[in-house]
Design a protein around this motif. Structure first.
Motif, PDB file in Angstrom:
ATOM      1  N   THR A 114       0.840  -1.200   0.000  1.00 11.60           N
ATOM      2  CA  THR A 114       0.000   0.000   0.000  1.00 11.60           C
ATOM      3  C   THR A 114       0.873   1.247   0.000  1.00 11.60           C
ATOM      4  O   THR A 114       1.644   1.477   0.935  1.00 11.60           O
ATOM      5  N   ASP A 115       0.737   2.039  -1.048  1.00 15.63           N
ATOM      6  CA  ASP A 115       1.521   3.262  -1.214  1.00 15.63           C
ATOM      7  C   ASP A 115       0.762   4.428  -0.591  1.00 15.63           C
ATOM      8  O   ASP A 115      -0.184   4.954  -1.177  1.00 15.63           O
ATOM      9  N   ARG A 116       1.179   4.836   0.590  1.00 17.80           N
ATOM     10  CA  ARG A 116       0.478   5.914   1.295  1.00 17.80           C
ATOM     11  C   ARG A 116       0.750   7.283   0.699  1.00 17.80           C
ATOM     12  O   ARG A 116       0.171   8.286   1.123  1.00 17.80           O
ATOM     13  N   THR A 117       1.651   7.368  -0.281  1.00 18.71           N
ATOM     14  CA  THR A 117       1.879   8.632  -0.982  1.00 18.71           C
ATOM     15  C   THR A 117       1.063   8.720  -2.274  1.00 18.71           C
ATOM     16  O   THR A 117       1.124   9.729  -2.973  1.00 18.71           O
ATOM     17  N   HIS A 118       0.317   7.661  -2.595  1.00 17.83           N
ATOM     18  CA  HIS A 118      -0.491   7.666  -3.819  1.00 17.83           C
ATOM     19  C   HIS A 118      -1.561   8.755  -3.709  1.00 17.83           C
ATOM     20  O   HIS A 118      -2.169   8.942  -2.650  1.00 17.83           O
ATOM     21  N   TYR A 173      -4.872   7.691  -2.117  1.00 10.53           N
ATOM     22  CA  TYR A 173      -4.876   6.938  -0.864  1.00 10.53           C
ATOM     23  C   TYR A 173      -5.767   7.580   0.198  1.00 10.53           C
ATOM     24  O   TYR A 173      -6.653   6.933   0.769  1.00 10.53           O
ATOM     25  N   ASN A 189      -2.335  -0.127  -4.186  1.00  9.98           N
ATOM     26  CA  ASN A 189      -1.749  -1.308  -3.558  1.00  9.98           C
ATOM     27  C   ASN A 189      -1.115  -2.250  -4.571  1.00  9.98           C
ATOM     28  O   ASN A 189      -0.115  -2.889  -4.289  1.00  9.98           O
TER      29      ASN A 189
END
Length: 451
Positions: A363-367, A370, A423
């Motif tokens: 999971t890319d929390r900078t996407h 998000y 993700n």
């Protein structure tokens, strides 16, 4: 600029007339009418009326195109064009096993929660697609983890008419979907189990979770980049099946550019639970005549390619052995994503050995999506999204968008391109039965794998 002019033929009578005395006619002066046209003058920035004769007309010379300059089109390999529609249908076949929960008080197990989260994320993806102008209808069916139910669902008119089918949790389910893909030329997507050869060439089957060979390639490519000076050890028990697995990683190491002499097999014949009869001390240090031990120079990288729950005890024993004997040597260990489901691994070992796991899901929390996804998911369902929710969103949104943009042959356009979700990432590559320069040009892919 090509301009067209309209010419008027002036009548001849009355211009040249004989006189009554029969003398030669005298040409009467004619007041010539000057045609003026509007022309833009760049100096003044205005349109002005100027005599038409002063207007310079740009001309285009047309060349006759003959057979010698344009040879006739010859027969080539046909390219199938995707059918473009006003809206598309996607069918989602999921093992909810709703029949198990007859009362609201019945607790939902971990697997059930996983698929509920996945479906909830998929619903938000459809909402976003519709809001952005992509018309997607989503049909959802419960397979109940039954082969018979799965077969009956694949024959339902709603599923047969779908432009894309997503689902199948068991190996037999994916094999059935592969047959459907080959028979009906339909795009089918297996989202949950690692890719494998179904035995039926299915160019339209996408296996989202890559198989072991893809993980081997990714791990070895990373080691080549980040630990190029290390000595690499492939760890496994001395059996034919496990030797085949280690050879797969050895081939991947060579393909990544590692030096062959830098890669060794560590084959274990020890049957004891804690590997007491296995001695790896010389890998980490050397003792002189006085019993003084010195660390072997360089870094040691261990690849332990085990993934089943039944192998968890063996994995833990290997980690304990490396932890106990490594002394002061720098060590890095690589495992597989299934280790995240192991329950008895010692976290002290994992930290001290700098464990790395290959995984398709992160999971890319900078996407950019998000934060809004988190908020919307909680507002609608009253729970926090987990990895399956992001995965359901990423798959349905990415494949739905590609389907709408490129039509029913969207996989051809999607193959080879990289798409990053919150993700999941998608980079689809066809896998063929044979490889190398001798592979037939028209050979059908076994399936398409997300690499």
């Amino acid at each position: 600029m090509i301009m067209a002019f309209l010419f008027f033929m002036l009548p001849a009578c009355g211009i040249f007339k004989p006189n009554k005395q029969g003398r030669p006619a005298v040409q009467e002066p004619v007041q010539e009418e000057v045609t003026r046209v509007r022309v833009y003058n760049p100096s003044s920035g205005q349109y002005e009326l100027v005599p038409e004769s002063e207007v310079r007309v740009d001309t285009v010379r047309l060349r006759d195109v003959t057979r010698s300059s344009a040879p006739p089109i010859t027969e080539a390999a046909p390219v199938r064009e995707g059918e473009m529609k006003e809206f598309y249908t996607m069918s989602l076949l999921m093992p909810f096993n709703a029949i198990r929960y007859q009362r609201i008080s019945d607790p939902v197990d971990a697997r059930g929660r996983r698929f509920i989260q996945y479906y909830a994320g998929a619903r938000l993806a459809v909402d976003d697609l519709m809001r952005e102008g992509y018309r997607i209808d989503l049909n959802v069916f419960d397979t109940e983890e039954s082969n018979a139910k799965m077969e009956s669902l694949l024959d339902k008119p709603e599923v047969r008419g779908s432009d894309q089918v997503v689902g199948g949790y068991r190996r037999s389910n994916i094999e059935a979907m592969a047959r459907i893909s080959a028979k009906r030329n339909k795009a089918v997507v297996s989202p949950w189990i690692p890719g494998f050869d179904t035995g039926t060439p299915a160019p339209g089957l996408v296996q989202v979770m890559p198989g072991l060979e893809a993980h081997a390639g990714a791990i070895c490519a990373y080691i080549r980049r980040a630990h190029a000076d290390a000595r690499v050890f492939l760890v496994g028990r001395d059996t034919d099946a496990e030797m085949n697995r280690l050879e797969m990683f050895y081939d991947a190491s060579l393909a990544s550019g590692m030096i062959p002499d830098s890669v060794d097999y560590l084959l274990i014949r020890d049957q004891t639970s804690d590997l007491k009869e296995t001695d790896w001390s010389t890998i980490f240090g050397e003792e002189d005549e006085d019993g003084e031990r010195t660390v072997v120079p360089g870094k040691a990288v261990f690849i332990i390619p085990y993934y089943t729950r039944s192998d968890e005890g063996f994995v833990n024993s290997v980690l304990r052995k490396i932890h106990a004997e490594r002394w002061e040597k720098e060590v890095v260990v690589f495992g597989l994503p299934q280790w995240l489901g192991f329950t008895n691994l010692n976290y002290d070992y994992l930290e001290s050995l700098r464990l790395h796991l290959s995984t398709i899901s992160f999971t890319d929390r900078t996407h950019p999506k998000y934060a809004s996804f988190q908020d919307r998911f909680f507002d609608r369902y009253g729970i926090v999204p987990e990895d399956p929710a992001f995965q359901g969103y990423d798959l349905v949104y990415s494949f739905g968008k590609e389907l709408h943009d490129h039509g029913t042959e969207f996989l051809r356009e999607m193959t080879g391109q990289f798409t990053a979700g919150i993700n999941l990432g998608f980079q689809l590559e066809p896998l063929y039965p044979s490889t190398g320069p001798d592979r037939p040009a028209r050979e059908k892919p076994t399936y398409i794998e997300n690499r």
